[in-house]
Design a protein around this motif. Structure first.
Motif, PDB file in Angstrom:
ATOM      1  N   ALA A   7       7.136   1.035 -16.467  1.00 58.69           N
ATOM      2  CA  ALA A   7       7.504   2.399 -16.079  1.00 58.69           C
ATOM      3  C   ALA A   7       6.814   2.755 -14.774  1.00 58.69           C
ATOM      4  CB  ALA A   7       7.103   3.384 -17.172  1.00 58.69           C
ATOM      5  N   GLY A   8       7.418   3.674 -14.007  1.00 63.17           N
ATOM      6  CA  GLY A   8       6.808   4.141 -12.767  1.00 63.17           C
ATOM      7  C   GLY A   8       7.650   3.817 -11.544  1.00 63.17           C
ATOM      8  N   ALA A   9       7.150   4.245 -10.387  1.00 65.11           N
ATOM      9  CA  ALA A   9       7.864   4.004  -9.131  1.00 65.11           C
ATOM     10  C   ALA A   9       7.573   2.601  -8.614  1.00 65.11           C
ATOM     11  CB  ALA A   9       7.467   5.033  -8.084  1.00 65.11           C
ATOM     12  N   LYS A  10       8.574   1.990  -8.015  1.00 63.81           N
ATOM     13  CA  LYS A  10       8.469   0.649  -7.452  1.00 63.81           C
ATOM     14  C   LYS A  10       9.180   0.649  -6.104  1.00 63.81           C
ATOM     15  CE  LYS A  10       6.718  -0.906 -11.255  1.00 63.81           C
ATOM     16  NZ  LYS A  10       5.303  -1.291 -11.241  1.00 63.81           N
ATOM     17  N   PRO A  15       6.606  -9.857  -3.974  1.00 64.98           N
ATOM     18  CA  PRO A  15       6.037 -10.089  -2.641  1.00 64.98           C
ATOM     19  C   PRO A  15       4.663  -9.450  -2.428  1.00 64.98           C
ATOM     20  CG  PRO A  15       8.343  -9.371  -2.492  1.00 64.98           C
ATOM     21  CD  PRO A  15       7.997  -9.398  -3.935  1.00 64.98           C
ATOM     22  N   ALA A  16       4.405  -8.300  -3.014  1.00 61.05           N
ATOM     23  CA  ALA A  16       3.130  -7.617  -2.782  1.00 61.05           C
ATOM     24  C   ALA A  16       1.934  -8.472  -3.194  1.00 61.05           C
ATOM     25  CB  ALA A  16       3.091  -6.284  -3.523  1.00 61.05           C
ATOM     26  N   TYR A  17       2.124  -9.396  -4.147  1.00 56.95           N
ATOM     27  CA  TYR A  17       1.019 -10.258  -4.574  1.00 56.95           C
ATOM     28  C   TYR A  17       0.539 -11.210  -3.478  1.00 56.95           C
ATOM     29  CZ  TYR A  17       1.387  -8.932  -9.500  1.00 56.95           C
ATOM     30  OH  TYR A  17       1.369  -8.232 -10.672  1.00 56.95           O
ATOM     31  N   LEU A  18       1.370 -11.412  -2.454  1.00 59.03           N
ATOM     32  CA  LEU A  18       1.004 -12.355  -1.388  1.00 59.03           C
ATOM     33  C   LEU A  18       0.070 -11.752  -0.359  1.00 59.03           C
ATOM     34  CD1 LEU A  18       4.501 -13.860  -0.548  1.00 59.03           C
ATOM     35  CD2 LEU A  18       2.927 -14.502  -2.354  1.00 59.03           C
ATOM     36  N   SER A  19       0.011 -10.429  -0.337  1.00 58.91           N
ATOM     37  CA  SER A  19      -0.690  -9.749   0.750  1.00 58.91           C
ATOM     38  C   SER A  19      -2.033  -9.208   0.299  1.00 58.91           C
ATOM     39  CB  SER A  19       0.177  -8.586   1.248  1.00 58.91           C
ATOM     40  OG  SER A  19      -0.553  -7.808   2.168  1.00 58.91           O
ATOM     41  N   PRO A  20      -3.062  -9.330   1.164  1.00 58.47           N
ATOM     42  CA  PRO A  20      -4.348  -8.723   0.827  1.00 58.47           C
ATOM     43  C   PRO A  20      -4.344  -7.202   1.012  1.00 58.47           C
ATOM     44  CG  PRO A  20      -4.477  -9.824   2.961  1.00 58.47           C
ATOM     45  CD  PRO A  20      -3.099 -10.082   2.429  1.00 58.47           C
ATOM     46  N   VAL A  21      -3.265  -6.673   1.592  1.00 55.71           N
ATOM     47  CA  VAL A  21      -3.176  -5.241   1.894  1.00 55.71           C
ATOM     48  C   VAL A  21      -2.804  -4.472   0.613  1.00 55.71           C
ATOM     49  CG1 VAL A  21      -1.896  -3.565   3.290  1.00 55.71           C
ATOM     50  CG2 VAL A  21      -2.542  -5.778   4.271  1.00 55.71           C
ATOM     51  N   GLY A  27      -1.176  -1.631  -1.983  1.00 59.97           N
ATOM     52  CA  GLY A  27       0.167  -1.086  -2.153  1.00 59.97           C
ATOM     53  C   GLY A  27       0.407   0.149  -1.295  1.00 59.97           C
ATOM     54  N   ASP A  28      -0.557   1.055  -1.243  1.00 62.37           N
ATOM     55  CA  ASP A  28      -0.416   2.268  -0.425  1.00 62.37           C
ATOM     56  C   ASP A  28      -0.192   1.913   1.045  1.00 62.37           C
ATOM     57  OD1 ASP A  28      -0.689   4.041  -2.479  1.00 62.37           O
ATOM     58  OD2 ASP A  28      -2.831   4.429  -2.154  1.00 62.37           O
ATOM     59  N   GLU A  29      -0.992   0.982   1.533  1.00 62.75           N
ATOM     60  CA  GLU A  29      -0.872   0.599   2.944  1.00 62.75           C
ATOM     61  C   GLU A  29       0.423  -0.151   3.211  1.00 62.75           C
ATOM     62  OE1 GLU A  29      -4.400  -0.741   5.350  1.00 62.75           O
ATOM     63  OE2 GLU A  29      -5.295  -0.759   3.348  1.00 62.75           O
ATOM     64  N   ILE A  77       7.467   8.572   2.796  1.00 67.76           N
ATOM     65  CA  ILE A  77       7.546   7.623   1.676  1.00 67.76           C
ATOM     66  C   ILE A  77       6.365   7.759   0.702  1.00 67.76           C
ATOM     67  CG2 ILE A  77       7.336   5.149   1.127  1.00 67.76           C
ATOM     68  CD1 ILE A  77       9.429   4.597   3.330  1.00 67.76           C
ATOM     69  N   PRO A  78       5.116   7.889   1.188  1.00 71.00           N
ATOM     70  CA  PRO A  78       4.008   7.994   0.222  1.00 71.00           C
ATOM     71  C   PRO A  78       4.175   9.189  -0.737  1.00 71.00           C
ATOM     72  CG  PRO A  78       3.161   7.492   2.407  1.00 71.00           C
ATOM     73  CD  PRO A  78       4.633   7.767   2.572  1.00 71.00           C
ATOM     74  N   GLU A  79       4.594  10.302  -0.191  1.00 72.89           N
ATOM     75  CA  GLU A  79       4.796  11.517  -1.001  1.00 72.89           C
ATOM     76  C   GLU A  79       5.949  11.318  -1.989  1.00 72.89           C
ATOM     77  OE1 GLU A  79       5.933  14.548   1.729  1.00 72.89           O
ATOM     78  OE2 GLU A  79       6.748  15.893   0.159  1.00 72.89           O
ATOM     79  N   HIS A  80       7.042  10.758  -1.506  1.00 67.94           N
ATOM     80  CA  HIS A  80       8.204  10.526  -2.368  1.00 67.94           C
ATOM     81  C   HIS A  80       7.850   9.536  -3.480  1.00 67.94           C
ATOM     82  CE1 HIS A  80      12.407  10.522  -3.439  1.00 67.94           C
ATOM     83  NE2 HIS A  80      12.578   9.240  -3.144  1.00 67.94           N
TER      84      HIS A  80
END
Lengths: 322, 322
Positions: free
Chosen positions: A296-299, B306-312, B314-316, A96-99
């Protein structure tokens, strides 16, 4: 919003159904690598050759890519993100990180949105893992799959010599489910979480003992599980095992001091590809809207506010769903 | 991120616990209308008088307002949105549009974020209604509450003459739950969905028959339900009914043509205020981050990725939760 479907297998058909019930979407057509004349769509949607997409950049607002994660999506999603808002169900977790990086680069350059890894797992299950961990940090999440058909495991059985057809069900172990639901936070081995049940049609005179042994000892797929093998007729397979039901549960157990809390999200799906297709279509709506706002960009599902999935206005959502 | 808690009842204590386990938050203190010297906090957090907030505009990044929906929040949330990012658990459904508009106007003028109606219902349950309706349009959602303590109903019993104390449990009817889980999409009356069980301590010599009758016939609260009344001693109430457990389920049933799908989200909570407080704290993180990105105005759980709720990072999140 004008929607295209790239790839027309079970998932493509699920997407087609979901687009057809969305009042705010128009299905432009299905794009296939096969000869369009050979493809019959469920709802009579128009079929194009995939090469036609090159001339239809202004005719499709979102392209829903229904390909396989092994080889199709790593190539197709970044490629089509150069010209379209795209969405896929990429589910090879390790890649997933690479994709994400590949789709992000292409989509940013093109000023498009690319949503990856959408469906129920990854997808709705991922959301529930994230919400639970965010609300109750320090807890433990468990994902159980099934009862449902694993297409990968069914395919693995079909590759065994003497096997005509097969269907494999993944089944959560009730005792494990119960312990997790009770908030016991157990350490569970692979074998303790799921069992595998196989329905196998073999050639006349095939060596059933050998086939059963080959299934049960197959590394990665079956050797770590308690597996049951049932030999049945082709008619019985068609009659009782032709659907693709699936589902499962994400169970999270956490605490606030001495108080324990259990959160569970469960799906019971008559058709795995139909439901996955429905999730893709809701997120296709979000991709288009975000792009209209200049994003724009991946989500992923983590990056998208829930309101973007609904055709209902903010006022109505607050009045009726909150 | 520096967090303040306004109001210190059960919910304020739940928020305090949750802030204390959040590695990225610092609890500035509790702000109370009472004399600060009379307030003892669970974790030893500093107690200020509510009037001190006027001089602490730069010391608090998010103010979590733990007041009642009837009179406190309609006044407090718009007021404090003039100086702080704020968040509340406003749950008077009919007045949400008006409350949203008031908080939106104040927060936009001040360049702050105000998140309203956060918790589990409204809150996590609302999210699950929205996700389900968006993914499978045309289906039907059911919300069951309990088994859990309803503080409003317990209070209603306490107001009856001769009652010393009371605890009321809301309990879903198992048969109704089962029909909904089976995807039958039944039409259910109020009485068919929930029962109410009351544990009541009365004064010596009180007329139990009259009290039981007053409870069972009380309009809005009990008359539409099958209600059981148990008279117990004060000791028994303290021993067996001192907690505030709650929970429930949002069950959604929809289809894709001939295929049915059931989605269920369930909570089993040892402490209602602890869990609600934990949800508020996760969304407080989102309020601060959104504001740092330049966002202003009123928001609900529907508007927040949802990502705004987490201290982690985006990559992780993508690597471990997707």
């Amino acid at each position: 919003m004008k929607v295209g479907i790239l790839g027309y297998g079970n998932l493509g058909r699920g997407v087609e159904k979901a687009v057809n019930v969305a009042g705010d979407m128009e299905l432009v057509g299905v794009f296939s690598r096969r000869n369009p004349d050979s493809v019959k769509t469920v709802s009579g949607a128009k079929v194009y050759h995939v090469d036609d997409l090159a001339n239809m950049k202004n005719d499709v607002d979102v392209l829903i890519i229904c390909g396989g994660s092994a080889t199709d999506l790593p190539e197709m999603t970044p490629k089509y993100a150069q010209d379209f808002n795209v969405i896929d169900s990429f589910d090879t977790h390790a890649r997933i990180p690479e994709h994400f990086a590949n789709v992000d680069a292409a989509a940013k350059k093109a000023g498009k949105v690319g949503i990856i890894s959408c469906g129920w797992d990854p997808g709705m299950f991922s959301l529930n893992r994230l919400y639970a961990h965010s609300v109750l940090p320090g807890g433990k999440d468990y994902t159980f799959w099934g009862k449902g058909v694993s297409q990968g495991h069914s395919d693995a059985i079909r590759r065994i010599e003497g096997v005509v057809d097969a269907r494999q069900y993944t089944i959560p172990v009730p005792a494990a489910l119960e312990r997790v639901r009770n908030g016991e936070n157990p350490e569970l081995t692979t074998r303790e979480k799921h069992t595998r049940e196989c329905f196998v049609v073999v050639e006349e005179g095939a060596d059933k003992a050998r086939i059963e042994n080959e299934i049960k000892t197959m590394p990665n797929y079956f050797s770590d599980y308690d597996t049951t093998v049932n030999f049945i007729s082709e008619e019985e397979l068609k009659k009782n095992h032709s659907g693709l039901p699936h589902g499962g549960s994400v169970i999270y157990s956490g605490n606030t001091g001495e108080n324990n809390h259990v959160i569970e999200y469960s799906l019971k799906l008559d058709s795995n590809p139909d439901f996955t297709g429905s999730v893709l279509v809701a997120y296709a709506r979000a991709a288009f809207r975000l792009n209209q706002e200049g994003v724009a960009g991946a989500k992923t599902v983590f990056d998208i506010a829930p309101a973007y999935l609904s055709p209902v206005s903010g006022d109505e959502l607050r009045a009726h769903f909150l």
